[in-house]
Design a protein around this motif. Structure first.
Motif, PDB file in Angstrom:
ATOM      1  N   ALA A  24      23.342  49.105 -30.753  1.00 19.20           N
ATOM      2  CA  ALA A  24      21.981  48.578 -30.874  1.00 19.20           C
ATOM      3  C   ALA A  24      21.774  47.390 -29.947  1.00 19.20           C
ATOM      4  O   ALA A  24      20.696  47.205 -29.377  1.00 19.20           O
ATOM      5  N   PHE A  25      22.815  46.580 -29.782  1.00 19.91           N
ATOM      6  CA  PHE A  25      22.742  45.439 -28.867  1.00 19.91           C
ATOM      7  C   PHE A  25      22.435  45.915 -27.455  1.00 19.91           C
ATOM      8  O   PHE A  25      21.573  45.354 -26.768  1.00 19.91           O
ATOM      9  N   TRP A  26      23.124  46.977 -27.019  1.00 17.75           N
ATOM     10  CA  TRP A  26      22.895  47.458 -25.654  1.00 17.75           C
ATOM     11  C   TRP A  26      21.541  48.143 -25.519  1.00 17.75           C
ATOM     12  O   TRP A  26      20.884  48.028 -24.478  1.00 17.75           O
ATOM     13  N   VAL A  27      21.111  48.843 -26.577  1.00 20.54           N
ATOM     14  CA  VAL A  27      19.775  49.439 -26.517  1.00 20.54           C
ATOM     15  C   VAL A  27      18.713  48.347 -26.423  1.00 20.54           C
ATOM     16  O   VAL A  27      17.699  48.496 -25.733  1.00 20.54           O
ATOM     17  N   THR A 284      13.645  44.462 -31.987  1.00 19.66           N
ATOM     18  CA  THR A 284      13.817  45.919 -31.873  1.00 19.66           C
ATOM     19  C   THR A 284      15.259  46.341 -32.159  1.00 19.66           C
ATOM     20  O   THR A 284      15.537  47.520 -32.377  1.00 19.66           O
ATOM     21  N   ALA A 285      16.202  45.385 -32.182  1.00 19.50           N
ATOM     22  CA  ALA A 285      17.599  45.710 -32.461  1.00 19.50           C
ATOM     23  C   ALA A 285      17.793  46.288 -33.856  1.00 19.50           C
ATOM     24  O   ALA A 285      18.799  46.958 -34.122  1.00 19.50           O
ATOM     25  N   MET A 375      10.967  52.824 -25.276  1.00 17.82           N
ATOM     26  CA  MET A 375      10.818  54.192 -25.759  1.00 17.82           C
ATOM     27  C   MET A 375      11.696  54.453 -26.969  1.00 17.82           C
ATOM     28  O   MET A 375      11.270  55.099 -27.944  1.00 17.82           O
ATOM     29  N   ALA A 376      12.925  53.916 -26.963  1.00 17.05           N
ATOM     30  CA  ALA A 376      13.830  54.117 -28.098  1.00 17.05           C
ATOM     31  C   ALA A 376      13.254  53.512 -29.369  1.00 17.05           C
ATOM     32  O   ALA A 376      13.259  54.135 -30.437  1.00 17.05           O
ATOM     33  N   GLY A 377      12.756  52.280 -29.277  1.00 15.88           N
ATOM     34  CA  GLY A 377      12.232  51.603 -30.460  1.00 15.88           C
ATOM     35  C   GLY A 377      10.903  52.137 -30.928  1.00 15.88           C
ATOM     36  O   GLY A 377      10.706  52.426 -32.117  1.00 15.88           O
TER      37      GLY A 377
END
Length: 572
Positions: A24-27, A284-285, A375-377
């Motif tokens: 999640a940190f990297w995302v 967002t994490a 986009m992921a979040g």
């Protein structure tokens, strides 16, 4: 209010528990790159105060994140972020406020795709079709003056530049004006659309694949940002005079210093308003709780360490930029629209030519990183909103990799429309940014207050991590401070930005009514409250009484009063 339930439709696929807090940190590592979106815009509004604006805003965002970390821990089986977790707190008091939180968070985050793609596309366009540079002594300029007697050097340079500029720079398939903005299907639009499709293809593989890709891109972006932030300090390029006088500008976009009057405060609040869109974004994490292997411990670690990274870069990078470039340099149009940021970064580390080209490549990677984060979040916000019965059912689909593909397609299509607007000019770019940030402030207001509402209504539920009560209190106060930023500051970026933001926020009403009353027959999915161990009848118990309603009324009053009281300085 009467709330009943309906059995959720069976699903053959779900989001998969494939990552820990590091994933999640990297995302979320794309969030620091958002500083590059508006570093010039905030300088043009707040002048020498810009570095303080970034610092104060980032500290506020870090403090607020502790509220989000607590409420996220209550929902180990939900994704979608703080808006989803906070929305459940409001469900007892109004079935319309809960989806408002989710909706506002989505339309705050989603435009990062289009805005990031428009800047990245502009860099790529500069690489393949650069605008030529001429001076008074250039042979082309000298020849033009000789052939057009009486022409000034400035006019001759403009004419020669226009003639030599590649046609691709001005080509457009179709363009039109639409109210306060325009839209254009130009080269920037089509390049940006390709970048969006590449981002979609990467995320189609699921959260584990996304996290693995973003880890390497993140390192390629974060390390150079740290270098740019530190090297000028070590090499003595910082000019301390660039941080004074600590007064607002006399007018936006002009280097003349102003004073601490109402007009000056309005510009400062406008800077705080737009900075929040970037500095608060590491929340967002916690969008991936239902994809954590151990949500009890991963949730807090993800948001805490993401916050520390942002705390470092959001303070360091604006400080260094201002110290090296000064106010005049920060007000350059190329810094304002983002197209000259990479060149400035290259010069700050003592390079030119090859180094600058590397910085351009890293800038494009930074933008792609932020696009992937968005986009992921935002797609998971749409997905969970659908699963919980607030948004249309089709959004709850995931593919075999555990990626919410229909939500991702919805994000992409909506952002193609926004990209056509953002590709037009800087005015349209900042209009979109201001409108989306109205949604972000509304989301933050609702969720900062959701912290104490959850404490009152769901205080008996075990929390993997519990914030100190005084932190929740400060967060509730910051909710109203953010409301002032919105009421006073939105007008700084566009006269109708506040009203456009409120209107867009209100669009959730027909969307929610369609899902709730047409698709679900006025009933909520049975599983919505599973994480809280609640039954539908429990929603009738409102321990907070009238306080949530007073909170909403007071928040709206603060926005409207701030909008009336604070006024912009006259145009220079």
């Amino acid at each position: 209010m009467t709330v009943t339930t309906i059995t959720a439709e069976p699903a053959d696929r779900q989001l998969l528990r494939h990552i820990d807090w590091r994933g999640a940190f990297w995302v979320a590592s794309g969030v620091p790159a958002l500083v590059l979106f508006s570093i010039g815009g905030i300088a043009s509004t707040t002048g020498t105060l810009a570095f303080l604006i970034w610092t104060v805003s980032m500290i506020m965002g870090f403090i607020q994140s502790f509220t989000y970390a607590e409420i996220a821990g209550l929902f180990p089986n939900k994704s979608g972020g703080a808006s989803v977790y906070g929305a459940t707190a409001w469900l007892r008091y109004s079935k319309f406020i809960a989806p408002l939180s989710v909706w506002c968070n989505w339309f705050a985050w989603s435009p990062v795709l289009s805005l990031g793609c428009s800047i990245a596309a502009a860099y790529m366009l500069n690489a393949v079709a650069p605008i030529p540079s001429f001076t008074e002594t250039s042979p082309e300029v000298v020849a033009y003056i000789a052939a057009h007697a009486g022409t000034s050097a400035a006019d001759a340079i403009a004419a020669v530049t226009a003639a030599a500029t590649p046609a691709l720079r001005s080509w457009t398939l179709f363009s039109h004006s639409l109210g306060p903005v325009g839209f254009s299907f130009n080269a920037v639009f089509f390049i940006g659309a390709v970048l969006m499709l590449i981002t979609f293809a990467i995320q189609h593989r699921g959260i584990l694949g996304t996290a693995n890709v973003q880890k390497y891109i993140g390192l390629l972006v974060i390390i150079p940002m740290l270098i740019v932030g530190v090297v000028p300090i070590l090499t003595g390029q910082i000019h301390w005079a660039n941080y004074s006088p600590l007064v607002p500008l006399a007018a936006a976009g002009a280097p003349a210093p102003g004073s601490w009057n109402i007009a000056g405060w309005t510009l400062v609040l406008g800077g705080m308003f737009i900075a929040a869109w970037s500095t608060y974004g590491f929340e967002t994490a916690v969008c991936y709780t239902s994809e954590f292997k151990d949500p009890g411990t991963d949730t807090f670690k993800a948001i805490f360490y993401s916050g520390l990274l942002c705390l470092l870069l959001y303070i360091l990078v604006p400080f260094t930029f201002q110290g090296v470039l000064g106010l005049t340099g920060m007000l350059e149009p190329s810094i304002g629209d983002g197209s000259g940021v990479a060149d400035a970064m290259g010069k700050m580390v003592g390079g030119s030519g090859f180094i600058t080209n590397i910085m351009v490549m890293l800038m494009i990677l930074a933008l792609i990183l932020s696009i992937m984060t968005a986009m992921a979040g935002s797609s998971r916000t749409l997905y969970q909103g659908s699963v919980d019965g607030w948004l249309p059912k089709y959004l709850s689909h995931v593919n075999s990799h555990g990626a919410p593909t229909r939500a991702m397609w919805t994000d992409l299509v909506c952002n193609l429309i926004v990209l056509a607007i953002a590709s037009t000019d800087a005015t349209s770019f900042f209009f979109i940014l201001a409108v989306s940030n109205c949604g972000y402030i509304i989301f933050n207001f609702l969720n900062l207050n959701a912290g104490w509402i959850h404490r009152i209504d769901n205080g008996h539920i075990a929390r993997p991590w519990k914030a100190p009560t005084w932190i929740l209190g400060i967060g509730a106060i910051f909710a109203y401070v953010n409301a002032v930023f919105m009421g006073a500051g939105a007008k700084t970026w566009n006269p109708i930005a506040l009203w456009a933001g409120l209107i867009f926020a209100a669009l959730i009403i027909p969307v929610f009514c369609f899902r709730h009353y047409v698709q679900d027959g006025g009933k909520f999915p049975e599983h919505m409250l599973d994480d809280l161990g609640m039954k539908p009848s429990d929603l009738q118990v409102r321990k907070a009484g009238i306080l949530p309603y007073l909170t909403l009324v007071a928040g709206l009053a603060v926005v409207l009063i701030a909008n009336w009281f604070f006024v912009l300085p006259p145009a220079p």
